[in-house]
Design a protein around this motif. Structure first.
Motif, PDB file in Angstrom:
ATOM      1  N   THR A  55       0.850  -1.178   0.000  1.00 21.95           N
ATOM      2  CA  THR A  55       0.000   0.000   0.000  1.00 21.95           C
ATOM      3  C   THR A  55       0.890   1.234   0.000  1.00 21.95           C
ATOM      4  N   ALA A  63      -2.611   3.981  -3.261  1.00 20.62           N
ATOM      5  CA  ALA A  63      -2.303   3.000  -4.306  1.00 20.62           C
ATOM      6  C   ALA A  63      -2.119   1.644  -3.658  1.00 20.62           C
ATOM      7  N   THR A  64      -2.727   0.638  -4.256  1.00 22.34           N
ATOM      8  CA  THR A  64      -2.474  -0.751  -3.882  1.00 22.34           C
ATOM      9  C   THR A  64      -1.643  -1.360  -4.999  1.00 22.34           C
ATOM     10  N   GLN A  86      -9.862  -4.426  -2.484  1.00 21.42           N
ATOM     11  CA  GLN A  86      -9.185  -3.219  -2.973  1.00 21.42           C
ATOM     12  C   GLN A  86      -9.412  -3.024  -4.469  1.00 21.42           C
ATOM     13  N   SER A  89     -13.084  -1.939  -5.184  1.00 24.26           N
ATOM     14  CA  SER A  89     -13.469  -0.618  -4.671  1.00 24.26           C
ATOM     15  C   SER A  89     -12.596   0.496  -5.252  1.00 24.26           C
ATOM     16  N   ALA A  90     -11.687   0.154  -6.154  1.00 19.24           N
ATOM     17  CA  ALA A  90     -10.777   1.145  -6.726  1.00 19.24           C
ATOM     18  C   ALA A  90     -11.491   2.025  -7.749  1.00 19.24           C
ATOM     19  N   ASP A  91     -10.904   3.194  -7.975  1.00 17.49           N
ATOM     20  CA  ASP A  91     -11.376   4.063  -9.061  1.00 17.49           C
ATOM     21  C   ASP A  91     -10.840   3.601 -10.407  1.00 17.49           C
ATOM     22  N   VAL A  93      -7.874   0.484 -12.204  1.00 20.65           N
ATOM     23  CA  VAL A  93      -6.879  -0.589 -12.095  1.00 20.65           C
ATOM     24  C   VAL A  93      -5.921  -0.463 -13.268  1.00 20.65           C
ATOM     25  N   HIS A 297      -7.873  10.421 -10.145  1.00 18.78           N
ATOM     26  CA  HIS A 297      -8.397   9.438  -9.193  1.00 18.78           C
ATOM     27  C   HIS A 297      -7.588   9.493  -7.896  1.00 18.78           C
ATOM     28  N   ASN A 299      -7.812   6.545  -5.706  1.00 16.32           N
ATOM     29  CA  ASN A 299      -7.726   5.159  -5.225  1.00 16.32           C
ATOM     30  C   ASN A 299      -7.455   4.253  -6.420  1.00 16.32           C
ATOM     31  N   VAL A 300      -6.202   3.842  -6.588  1.00 18.47           N
ATOM     32  CA  VAL A 300      -5.775   3.134  -7.787  1.00 18.47           C
ATOM     33  C   VAL A 300      -5.061   1.845  -7.402  1.00 18.47           C
ATOM     34  N   VAL A 301      -5.336   0.779  -8.136  1.00 17.43           N
ATOM     35  CA  VAL A 301      -4.609  -0.484  -7.994  1.00 17.43           C
ATOM     36  C   VAL A 301      -3.648  -0.606  -9.168  1.00 17.43           C
TER      37      VAL A 301
END
Length: 330
Positions: A55, A63-64, A86, A89-91, A93, A297, A299-301
């Motif tokens: 994280t 970021a994950t 994660q 629920s991300a904005d 990927v 964004h 919240n990004v993976v």
């Protein structure tokens, strides 16, 4: 460039794990005490060398980051489960190549077969002596690649295929997919958009300027013994699933010395050049893409091959350098 291509084929092992049939001795078991000591010293100095899931936070942004491998192994399922929330629920990927990119690539191969195949002029049996072709054909057949198909493959592409031991081909043939595809499937199920870290043609561009003679020489250099390839796969799997990516990577550096016709100095130079071309340069190119994603964004993976995460030129260190706080995913 010939030498860098040869190492590229060796590095491809990192992304192509073995099936259950790839069992037995680990490559690490055969290392001398001196090699083990060198390996331990080298891995101790590698930033973020241990861990698959991370994280990173910076202000309101999260970021994950997942270190993937690209072919299926059942032990990937718990890793998938650990990051599924994660992902869904991300904005956004981010992956090396999205599902749409992969479809585009398949279409390109149909419309531009010369990307992977020799479409005019002499084929491989015409370009090597009979004994050498028989060796290549036998190695191809052992991997379920018919001789007539191997004969028409671009030598660099055939080298990639031959770098996979026969025991590892079954899952590839069955189309079972790795962690990056699992992440994309989970994202799609939740309606989370996907974005590529790089153009789909990036890896082709690494090879496109290689003369055919250099590709053939690289193909011959890369005909490692099947038992050595199997030992490497066993060791790579062991280290991937314990999260010891630094050892996995540095073991590849040591294994370069087993490639025929290369001195230790040449192997070290070859490794460094390929590491720069396949990892470091791509990582540097990815960072503006990642930064741009966080302009839209929070919240990004990010899911990319595990070797992209580690080291001074790895994604995690670059994030830290940019002011992110990077911690193992709990």
């Amino acid at each position: 460039m010939l030498k860098r291509l040869a190492t590229t084929m060796m590095f491809s092992l990192m992304a192509l794990p073995a099936t259950a049939a790839c069992v037995g001795d680990s490559y690490l078991d055969q290392l001398s005490e001196a090699e083990r000591a060198d390996l331990a010293a080298a891995t101790a100095e590698i930033p973020y060398g241990k861990g698959l899931l991370w994280t990173a936070t910076k202000g309101e942004d999260t970021a994950t980051i997942a270190g993937t491998m690209h072919i299926y192994d059942p032990r990937l399922e718990p890793i998938r489960a650990k990051i599924k929330d994660q992902v869904q629920s991300a904005d956004l990927v981010m992956v090396e190549a999205t599902l749409d990119d992969q479809k585009t690539l398949q279409e390109m191969i149909v419309t531009q077969p010369d990307l992977l195949f020799i479409t005019e002029g002499p084929t491989l049996p015409d370009l090597v002596d009979e004994e050498t072709w028989e060796m290549i054909a036998d190695a191809s057949t052992a991997r379920s690649i018919p001789g007539f198909m191997a004969a028409k493959m671009q030598p660099w592409y055939l080298s990639l295929m031959l770098s996979i031991p026969p025991c590892a081909m079954e899952n590839m043939i069955q189309g079972q997919l790795g962690l990056d595809h699992m992440v994309m499937e989970d994202a799609q199920a939740a309606g989370v958009p996907l974005k590529a870290l790089e153009p789909v043609t990036t890896l082709f561009e690494i090879f496109e300027d290689e003369p055919i003679d250099d590709q053939i020489a690289m193909l011959l250099v890369n005909l490692l013994a099947p038992e050595t390839l199997q030992q490497l796969h066993v060791a790579m799997l062991d280290n991937y699933f314990t999260g010891d990516i630094a050892t996995l990577w540095e073991m590849t550096r040591i294994a370069m010395n087993d490639m025929p016709g290369i001195t230790p100095d040449e192997a070290a130079d070859l490794f460094a050049k390929t590491e720069e071309g396949l990892l470091n340069e791509r990582n540097r190119n990815w960072m503006p893409v990642i930064n741009a994603a966080f302009e839209e964004h929070d919240n990004v993976v990010i899911a990319a091959g595990a070797a992209h995460l580690i080291g001074e030129q790895g994604i995690l260190q670059f994030l830290e350098n940019d002011g992110w706080t990077v911690t193992p995913l709990q």
